[in-house]
Design an enzyme around this catalytic site. Structure first.
Site, PDB file in Angstrom:
ATOM      1  N   ALA A  14       0.820  -1.225   0.000  1.00  0.00           N
ATOM      2  CA  ALA A  14       0.000   0.000   0.000  1.00  0.00           C
ATOM      3  C   ALA A  14       0.852   1.272   0.000  1.00  0.00           C
ATOM      4  O   ALA A  14       0.308   2.371   0.120  1.00  0.00           O
ATOM      5  CB  ALA A  14      -0.937  -0.005   1.200  1.00  0.00           C
ATOM      6  N   SER A 143      -5.164  -9.290 -13.011  1.00  0.00           N
ATOM      7  CA  SER A 143      -4.758  -8.453 -14.151  1.00  0.00           C
ATOM      8  C   SER A 143      -5.424  -8.956 -15.417  1.00  0.00           C
ATOM      9  O   SER A 143      -5.784 -10.140 -15.510  1.00  0.00           O
ATOM     10  CB  SER A 143      -3.238  -8.540 -14.323  1.00  0.00           C
ATOM     11  N   TYR A 156       4.319 -13.582 -15.252  1.00  0.00           N
ATOM     12  CA  TYR A 156       3.356 -12.640 -14.673  1.00  0.00           C
ATOM     13  C   TYR A 156       1.925 -13.113 -14.945  1.00  0.00           C
ATOM     14  O   TYR A 156       1.082 -13.150 -14.039  1.00  0.00           O
ATOM     15  CB  TYR A 156       3.604 -11.250 -15.269  1.00  0.00           C
TER      16      TYR A 156
END
Ligand code: NAP
Length: 243
Positions: A14, A143, A156
């Protein structure tokens, strides 16, 4: 929308980008927030101060979330200071860039550990509190790469597709316990992650621009505030992939 007042959120990774905006938005929606980071201590402390000014409790927690021992330490510190985790945003991630033919087993292991194993470790650690309360929200920053392969590479894309399997399994297993599990699948959000990569251009996106972290943060708050959406992937990708 269900109020988040008094709920405790943990956002992994974060200190920058999407995670930072998600932490801020959850605090604005009423939650107390734990801000996890790996190295960006100053940014994490600054964010904690910002959240406290909103009248919420906040805590910066350094931990490498790919490591079981560090996750255990982080969650123990969170529980001692804020109580247990009600809302978990599995956001920490990396995208090591290398031509795909040259990817090494080290690239693979590091990417899978940071993007996928971390989400398993932190979710498992958060679940006893959520199950005890019969209320919880687990979110996964996946994603568009999980859906189309994306532009980073197979390491990824595989890590992000794995998050969807994890999300579906928790959604099934926990549906009767007041705990929802959902994913957000963004594409090309303007953060450090996509800067300086010539393969990543706004003209790839039908709406003609990169997305904003605040647009992803809106979706985080929406999913955290809704108890009837579970097992879903919310696509925020400017129309790049249409489901
Ligand atoms: P970012 O700007 O590069 O920020 C990454 C964050 O993850 C940082 O806070 C970093 O902490 C933290 N982090 C990295 N490794 C960690 C570890 N081992 N333990 C704890 N924290 C760690 O990334 P972003 O663009 O905001 O992306 C956030 C998430 O969205 C990622 O999972 C990414 O894969 C996903 N996503 C992003 C895009 C995009 O276009 N940006 C698109 C699709 C999905 P430090 O600051 O301490 O290093």
């Amino acid at each position: 929308m269900e109020s988040l007042l008094g709920k405790v959120a943990l956002v992994t990774g974060a200190s920058r980008g999407i995670g930072l905006e998600a932490a801020l938005a959850l605090a604005q929606a009423g939650a107390d927030v734990a801000v996890n980071y790996l190295r960006s201590q100053n940014e994490a402390i600054e964010l904690v101060e910002q959240i406290k000014k909103l009248g919420r409790r906040a805590l910066a927690l350094q931990a490498d979330v790919s490591r079981a021992d560090e996750v255990k330490r982080m969650v123990a510190a969170l529980e001692a200071n804020l109580g247990g985790i009600d809302i978990l945003v599995n956001n920490a991630g990396i995208n090591p860039g290398r031509p795909f033919a040259n990817l090494t087993i080290e690239d693979w292991n590091r990417t899978l550990a940071t993007n996928l194993t971390s989400a398993f470790l932190v979710s498992q650690a958060a679940l006893p509190h959520m199950r005890g309360r019969r209320w919880g929200r687990i979110l996964f920053l996946s994603s568009v790469a999980a859906q189309t392969g994306g532009v980073i590479g197979p390491h990824y894309a595989a890590s992000k597709a794995g998050m969807l399997g994890l999300m579906h399994s928790y959604a099934n297993l926990l549906a009767k316990e007041g705990i929802t599990s959902n994913a957000i699948a963004p594409a090309l959000i303007e953060t450090d992650m996509i800067r300086n990569n010539p393969a990543i251009r706004p003209d790839l996106i039908p709406v003609g621009r990169f997305g904003r972290s605040s647009e992803i943060a809106d979706a985080v708050v929406f999913l955290a505030s809704n108890g009837y959406i579970t097992g879903q992937t919310l696509n925020l990708n400017g129309g790049w992939y249409m489901s």
